[in-house]
Design a protein around this motif. Sequence first.
Motif, PDB file in Angstrom:
ATOM      1  N   GLN A   6     -11.458  -4.670  13.087  1.00 65.03           N
ATOM      2  CA  GLN A   6     -10.223  -4.938  13.808  1.00 65.03           C
ATOM      3  C   GLN A   6      -9.009  -4.542  12.988  1.00 65.03           C
ATOM      4  N   VAL A   7      -9.071  -4.830  11.695  1.00 60.19           N
ATOM      5  CA  VAL A   7      -7.961  -4.444  10.832  1.00 60.19           C
ATOM      6  C   VAL A   7      -7.833  -2.920  10.839  1.00 60.19           C
ATOM      7  N   HIS A  10      -6.236  -1.724  13.943  1.00 62.18           N
ATOM      8  CA  HIS A  10      -4.814  -2.048  13.960  1.00 62.18           C
ATOM      9  C   HIS A  10      -4.009  -1.122  13.052  1.00 62.18           C
ATOM     10  N   ALA A  11      -4.587  -0.803  11.903  1.00 59.97           N
ATOM     11  CA  ALA A  11      -3.858   0.053  10.953  1.00 59.97           C
ATOM     12  C   ALA A  11      -4.124   1.528  11.225  1.00 59.97           C
ATOM     13  N   GLU A  12      -4.956   1.811  12.190  1.00 56.21           N
ATOM     14  CA  GLU A  12      -5.297   3.197  12.563  1.00 56.21           C
ATOM     15  C   GLU A  12      -5.868   3.992  11.390  1.00 56.21           C
ATOM     16  N   ARG A  35       0.467   0.136   4.757  1.00 57.05           N
ATOM     17  CA  ARG A  35       0.201  -0.063   6.176  1.00 57.05           C
ATOM     18  C   ARG A  35      -1.021  -0.960   6.379  1.00 57.05           C
ATOM     19  N   VAL A  36      -2.082  -0.662   5.630  1.00 60.25           N
ATOM     20  CA  VAL A  36      -3.296  -1.474   5.737  1.00 60.25           C
ATOM     21  C   VAL A  36      -3.011  -2.917   5.341  1.00 60.25           C
ATOM     22  N   ARG A  38      -0.306  -4.495   5.501  1.00 63.09           N
ATOM     23  CA  ARG A  38       0.476  -5.153   6.546  1.00 63.09           C
ATOM     24  C   ARG A  38      -0.456  -5.654   7.649  1.00 63.09           C
ATOM     25  N   SER A  39      -1.391  -4.819   8.036  1.00 66.90           N
ATOM     26  CA  SER A  39      -2.329  -5.229   9.091  1.00 66.90           C
ATOM     27  C   SER A  39      -3.185  -6.405   8.646  1.00 66.90           C
ATOM     28  N   LEU A  42      -1.068  -9.415   8.820  1.00 69.47           N
ATOM     29  CA  LEU A  42      -0.733  -9.739  10.196  1.00 69.47           C
ATOM     30  C   LEU A  42      -1.908 -10.404  10.921  1.00 69.47           C
ATOM     31  N   LEU A  43      -3.078  -9.859  10.708  1.00 63.61           N
ATOM     32  CA  LEU A  43      -4.252 -10.390  11.401  1.00 63.61           C
ATOM     33  C   LEU A  43      -4.888 -11.531  10.622  1.00 63.61           C
ATOM     34  N   TYR A  45      -6.590 -11.492   7.892  1.00 66.12           N
ATOM     35  CA  TYR A  45      -7.987 -11.129   7.638  1.00 66.12           C
ATOM     36  C   TYR A  45      -8.512 -11.736   6.338  1.00 66.12           C
TER      37      TYR A  45
END
Lengths: 333, 333
Positions: A6-7, A10-12, A35-36, A38-39, A42-43, A45
């Motif tokens: 999922q992470v 989200h971080a593509e 970016r990672v 941040r994801s 945010l999640l 994890y």
Amino acid sequence: MATLKQVAAHAEVSVQTVSNALNAPHRLRPDTLARVNRSIELLNYRPNRNARSLRTSAVELIGYCVPSWPNRTHLVMDQFLHALCAAAESTGRHILLFTAPPGVDGMPVYDDLHARRLVDGFVLSQTETRDPRHGWLKEKQIPFISFGRVWKESTQPGSWVDVDGAAGTALAVRHLHETGRRRIAFIGWPTTSGLAEDRLDGWRTACEALDLPTNGLTVHCPEDTLDAGARAAAQLLDSPQPPDGIVALSDILALGALRELTRRGHTPGVDIGVTGFDDSPLADVVSPGLTSLRQPMDDIAAELITVLTDPPAGPVERLLLPELIVRGSSAPG
Amino acid sequence: MATLKQVAAHAEVSVQTVSNALNAPHRLRPDTLARVNRSIELLNYRPNRNARSLRTSAVELIGYCVPSWPNRTHLVMDQFLHALCAAAESTGRHILLFTAPPGVDGMPVYDDLHARRLVDGFVLSQTETRDPRHGWLKEKQIPFISFGRVWKESTQPGSWVDVDGAAGTALAVRHLHETGRRRIAFIGWPTTSGLAEDRLDGWRTACEALDLPTNGLTVHCPEDTLDAGARAAAQLLDSPQPPDGIVALSDILALGALRELTRRGHTPGVDIGVTGFDDSPLADVVSPGLTSLRQPMDDIAAELITVLTDPPAGPVERLLLPELIVRGSSAPG
DNA sequence: GCGGGTGGTTTTAACGTTCAAACGTCCGCG
DNA sequence: CGCGGACGTTTGAACGTTAAAACCACCCGC
């Protein structure tokens, strides 16, 4: 509960990239890493430890058999456990408690915990004279480290860390000598126990080095109780040449001695200096406070965990010095 | 280390069949079961707990925060831990130890352990007045069970198990009454602590039920030390109408009282009966032995584990009775 | 303009287990 | 004789992670 997948979505990026962000961040370009992260944030994890352990086959858990000595009070166990936990946590590990029958009968339990991958290895304590566990674990190639020596064996399997009991009692003798005592007695246990012999040796050696008498100044108590300590003190005080200092093998014996001294109208710390061993909570809770030798629990625990988790080539055999905590029983206020 | 796959190959069945042999043996034909079991035995197979946990998402580990009460001695912790371990093991689980800052500051640690799937839930102890942990865990839906009540809250989140302190001190009062005492005093702590209030209540209620006096018979010690207990006893003995029995809130206070009695030439157990609380190892190690209230550790631990691992619909609130262990300090032998 | 790195990212496979569904065989019944 | 069901077993997929290899730009030097 968020997963790597999922992470990653989200971080593509790919799953592996997120994994790398956590385990090898230097491999990522700074902007990707940011970016990672941040994801991840945010999640909210958190890596699943079971999945990780399955892959890496390391569980980061250390087994410790919760002791149950029937006839010996274990007053500093909570200190030891706390130190051990803290040391383990500082390396990202944790302590798993279990119970097992004493001696070799308990070994199947150790084996099972290791085979089922509940733990990576063990910390042994409550080591006994000729403890069979060390040889057994070594044989099975199960990682372990011992807090305490296997006494009376010429060579001991595996690594160990221990407190230098002889150095401790020697420290106590020198302290009592410095405060003016010249006849320093020792109250111990029968020397069938290696630990008792060790601490007795320290007392004797230190006395001899200072030209102090030792004859008729030792009492061996069959049990570790206040009464035994009190009786030992009584015996010493009733002798033709009573001591002016007492080094006791344990806090309990020392407290028993203190009680007898007080009962006879002596003032501990003034007339007679007394020291104990372990610096148990009781030492600080009696009046006058009991001078005692504190085992450096944090250092012991750190050393145990280090040697277990990151073992050097050869076996480690490490003696740590106890610290003398001076209180009223040897040097009043 | 053998895996399911290897066992399956050896027994000439599929992997799933071996798994079933372990988890649902009734599904196999008896002869297949026997064959599989033989292979398991032969290869000394042990299921890998990490793989199992990953699949089932249950780790069978219970978190317990190793207590570090700064100023209070915790003399029965080893008993409690042993009982807790044994109870957990009887359901195939184990105890994972960790450290955390006290109060709400420690909650991220609990959260993290749970989120990373290191534990399924927690056993709380050292509960304090208005303990914030219970509400926090409930909020986050993290399973837990409390040993000890959150005092002074009208409703407490989650289930708890505790020892009935009031029933304990009442038991002590009735015992002293039966052995002929008629002025029974109470040595406790300030009633800011719920536990202190509970035990005080039990003493007062029991005294009133027996038509015994209570006025001027309570002392509140600011700290849990031998000296405090001794001073409290001194204060009671110096009063115009001294007591002939003393119920102390803790073993430490009781031992302090015993010391003061002995110092003044009284014979504990004969002149004055004394009881403590917790039945710590010390109670058995002094002379005369200290009559004390033992917390039923095995029952407590069993109840904690049961409620945590197999929670009933509603919250469980369970009070267990302590047991009076009679020794010389109240009824010389 | 082309071979050879290099740094960053993705793909593939695997760790050992269990769940859910599919499969095959045998039996009883209409 | 054919069909439904029970029983015992196998197949396929998944749990969440990491190691190793593959891949792809991009840059460098000649």
